[in-house]
Enzyme design. Structure first.
Site, PDB file in Angstrom:
ATOM      1  N   THR A 142       1.333  -0.842  -0.233  1.00 17.99           N
ATOM      2  CA  THR A 142      -0.149  -0.093   0.025  1.00 17.99           C
ATOM      3  C   THR A 142       0.738   1.068   0.242  1.00 17.99           C
ATOM      4  OG1 THR A 142      -0.127  -0.062   2.583  1.00 17.99           O
ATOM      5  CG2 THR A 142      -1.933  -0.813   1.066  1.00 17.99           C
ATOM      6  N   GLU A 193      10.405   0.631  -6.955  1.00 16.59           N
ATOM      7  CA  GLU A 193       9.704  -0.586  -7.891  1.00 16.59           C
ATOM      8  C   GLU A 193      10.029  -1.081  -8.864  1.00 16.59           C
ATOM      9  OE1 GLU A 193       5.605   1.183  -8.429  1.00 16.59           O
ATOM     10  OE2 GLU A 193       7.295   2.843  -8.092  1.00 16.59           O
ATOM     11  N   ASP A 202       8.898  -5.028  -8.109  1.00 16.37           N
ATOM     12  CA  ASP A 202       7.151  -5.627  -9.340  1.00 16.37           C
ATOM     13  C   ASP A 202       7.705  -6.081 -10.834  1.00 16.37           C
ATOM     14  OD1 ASP A 202       5.645  -3.471  -7.691  1.00 16.37           O
ATOM     15  OD2 ASP A 202       5.146  -2.605  -8.695  1.00 16.37           O
ATOM     16  N   SER A 235       2.922  -2.547 -13.649  1.00 13.14           N
ATOM     17  CA  SER A 235       1.907  -1.746 -12.366  1.00 13.14           C
ATOM     18  C   SER A 235       1.282  -2.775 -12.045  1.00 13.14           C
ATOM     19  CB  SER A 235       2.241  -0.403 -12.623  1.00 13.14           C
ATOM     20  OG  SER A 235       1.086   0.073 -11.666  1.00 13.14           O
ATOM     21  N   GLY A 260      -2.697   0.609  -3.364  1.00  8.78           N
ATOM     22  CA  GLY A 260      -2.859  -1.090  -2.803  1.00  8.78           C
ATOM     23  C   GLY A 260      -2.178  -2.100  -3.829  1.00  8.78           C
ATOM     24  N   GLY A 261      -1.419  -1.635  -4.506  1.00  2.00           N
ATOM     25  CA  GLY A 261      -0.440  -3.019  -5.554  1.00  2.00           C
ATOM     26  C   GLY A 261      -1.017  -3.472  -6.082  1.00  2.00           C
TER      27      GLY A 261
HETATM   28  N1  GLU Z   1       4.457  -0.391  -6.781  1.00  2.00           N
HETATM   29  C1  GLU Z   1       2.322  -1.109  -6.850  1.00  2.00           C
HETATM   30  C2  GLU Z   1       2.821  -0.889  -8.742  1.00  2.00           C
HETATM   31  O1  GLU Z   1       3.160   0.064  -9.436  1.00  2.00           O
HETATM   32  C3  GLU Z   1       1.729  -0.087  -6.611  1.00  2.00           C
HETATM   33  C4  GLU Z   1       2.717  -0.556  -4.650  1.00  2.00           C
HETATM   34  C5  GLU Z   1       0.878   0.501  -3.942  1.00  2.00           C
HETATM   35  O2  GLU Z   1      -0.244   0.573  -4.434  1.00  2.00           O
HETATM   36  O3  GLU Z   1       0.671  -0.143  -2.763  1.00  2.00           O
HETATM   37  O4  GLU Z   1       1.388  -1.313  -8.881  1.00  2.00           O
END
Ligand code: GLU
Length: 600
Positions: A410, A451, A454, A478, A499-500
């Site tokens: 998150t 990043e 990911d 992402s 929120g990933g």
């Molecule tokens: N790094 C993640 C993405 O790009 C977002 C991480 C997050 O929202 O906490 O999907």
């Protein structure tokens, strides 16, 4: 993340280095109050933070447009939400231009250095992938940041104010300070062991060796100076100048304390980003994804984000069913299943460099028809479900093998801005994990991203190629899903969330709640969330499980999680009225504001 019981009484702490921590009640402008919903005219702003929202609103008041306000608010979030946003990170911005009635995007995603290979996160000593935290808290995980060039490019293309001016409010907040709230202190506490490894980070965020107390004022004079320097010299000072040199030094020689704390179990590895990597960074402007859903046009972010294709594919699948005539539980069953199917495809096919043809097929109605026929209204499919075959020839319901499930972190933030001319910005920015890679660039006051974690550390797709392995100059996949929905070519609503990978489901669920389940936008955002990402169990907030689980058909399993996402959005009502919405509760609640309550 909801901070648990933390930091009780506010203590007065001595100032450390260039950082000031003091008791409240200083001569500082009173901080604006948080209010999650606002209705009115002339412009609207919704962010996770009251100060950032006030900054954005002030830009609109002074005649700036949505892009100006979005940049000023984002720069402020770099100060007040430093564990989620800042110039050490990246993000994706979606823009509706009222004059041309077109939707544009900026991809400011971080990029792997040219030295990166598929085994970036494989330990050469063991041949095994690094544990996530060992990869995260390192120089290896740092992608070339894209946020500052996102701001510059957005302003150059659509803004009406110079970058230097849009950095001023954030510079002032960094210099004069802001009040530490529970969310902030909780985020520091969750990162304490990692932050303590770096003198630059502990000097800023662990005054006296502890998280700053709730209610105290935090200043970041290094970041204020960084913003001033960028304002004077332009973005080259970051990408080709002295700030860039400090970024590279931090990546290549992590500023670890002389005696690393025993609390951190991993060695801090160096990364190999170079001057050339930094100087060659460019934002991109991919054509947005589009899917038509029940008469609305839904625009989202193309690769390297999987947000636009995953949300779009799931909507296309859901459009095959009349959700509005179902019970809420039946409709949510379809939402969970469509999400699992879309995630199987995302995991198999979507990454930086996915052929356009594949992306087009994934978003085609014919493909959605084939995927939709897998959904059984009377039972949940066993998970994981197989990816489909988006090859242009569709018919029955084929079968095949499995998919991965990870990242529900998150460390990201989202903001939504609209102006009096009808322009709209939906912007999600991040440094990846909450607290990024844990390293504040010494003397510069901002954290670096992690990043590149990911990327998949090892292949996840069996004998099929994995679209998201690290490679030189590649951008990690992402899930960020800034989304603008039009009705007859005019804005209907804009929404996004951190929120990933749960970002995709949060945006999808909010759209289903609003469009199909008869909720208002505030209700759609506040409603309990569940995230089915093609895993055996669906992650869900406790209130989702208690409200809906009993009514679902058999086969669903849940794991409870305290909260999912921290969305913001704006809905465009009749007669120019705007409904700005932020979270009432999650992550401590957000802040919505409108320029004027009445129409004139
Ligand atoms: N790094 C993640 C993405 O790009 C977002 C991480 C997050 O929202 O906490 O999907």
């Amino acid at each position: 993340m909801r901070p648990s019981a933390l930091v009780a009484a506010a203590t007065v702490l001595a100032s450390v280095g260039t950082v000031g921590i003091s008791a409240p009640a200083r001569a500082r402008a009173a901080e604006p109050r948080k209010q999650p919903v606002a209705v009115g005219y002339g412009g609207a702003v919704a962010t996770v933070d009251a100060t950032a929202t006030a900054v954005g609103l002030d830009v609109l008041k002074r005649g700036g447009n949505a892009v100006d306000a979005a940049v000023a608010a984002a720069a402020t979030l770099g100060v007040t939400e430093p564990f989620s946003a800042g110039i050490g990170g990246g993000g994706f911005l979606v823009y509706y231009d009222a004059r041309t009635r077109r939707v544009h995007t900026i991809d400011g995603r971080e990029t792997a250095p040219m030295s990166a290979t598929e085994t970036l996160f494989v330990d050469p000593a063991t041949g095994q992938p690094y544990p996530f935290d060992a990869a995260r808290i390192s120089g290896l995980s740092v992608g070339v940041p894209g946020t500052l060039l996102t701001w510059r490019d957005a302003l150059d293309r659509w803004g009406s104010r110079p970058l230097a001016q849009m950095l001023q409010p954030a510079e002032r907040v960094a210099r004069t300070g802001f009040t530490v709230d529970e969310t902030f202190a909780g985020q520091v506490a969750a990162n304490q062991a990692a932050f303590a490894q770096f003198s630059s980070t502990s000097g800023l965020y662990l005054p006296g060796g502890r998280p700053p107390a709730v209610g105290t004022t935090l200043r970041n004079s290094d970041l204020a100076a960084t913003y001033r320097l960028i304002a004077q010299r332009g973005t080259d000072v970051f990408y080709r100048g002295q700030i860039g040199r400090d970024v590279l030094a931090t990546v290549q020689h992590p500023p670890t304390v002389a005696q690393p704390g025993a609390a951190w179990p991993y060695p801090v590895r160096a990364g190999a980003m170079t001057t050339t990597d930094l100087a060659s960074y460019r934002t991109r402007s991919p054509v947005p994804t589009r899917s038509d859903y029940r008469g609305y046009e839904v625009y989202g972010m193309a690769t390297p984000s999987s947000g636009g294709t995953a949300v779009g594919e799931a909507l296309n699948i859901l459009e095959r069913f009349d959700l509005a005539s179902m019970t809420t539980s039946q409709a949510l069953h379809h939402y969970l299943e469509a999400s699992a199917l879309a995630f199987a495809d995302r995991n198999r096919y979507v990454g930086d460099g996915t052929p356009r043809r594949t992306l087009r097929e994934l978003l085609s109605d014919a493909y959605a028809g084939e995927r939709a026929c897998r959904i059984d209204p009377a039972a949940a499919l066993p998970k994981p479900v197989d990816p489909g075959v988006p090859d242009g020839s569709y018919g029955g319901c084929p079968a095949a093998p499995a998919a991965d499930i990870r990242d529900d972190r998150t460390g990201t933030t989202n903001l939504t801005v609209a102006d009096r001319w009808g322009n709209v910005v939906e912007y999600t920015l991040t440094i990846e994990a909450t607290g990024g890679n844990g390293m504040v660039v010494p003397g510069r006051g901002f954290l670096l991203n992690n990043e590149l974690t990911d990327f998949n550390f090892v292949p996840t797709q069996g004998s099929a190629p994995d679209p998201n392995l690290p490679a030189a100059g590649k951008r990690p996949r992402s899930s960020m899903s800034p989304t603008i929905v039009l009705a007859d070519g005019r804005p209907f609503l804009a929404v996004g969330s951190p929120g990933g990978a749960t970002i995709i489901t949060t945006v999808l669920q909010t759209l289903v709640n609003r469009i199909d389940l008869g909720m208002s936008l505030p209700q759609a955002l506040a409603a309990p969330r569940a995230s089915q990402r093609n895993g055996a169990a669906t992650q869900a907030e406790p209130a989702f499980i208690t409200s809906y689980a009993d009514g679902l058909p058999p086969g669903h399993a849940f794991t409870a999680t305290s909260e999912i996402g921290a969305a913001t959005g704006i809905e465009f009502l009749r007669g120019g009225q705007m409904l700005a919405v932020a979270e009432p509760e999650r992550r401590g609640g957000g802040a919505a504001a409108v320029l004027s309550r009445s129409h004139h």
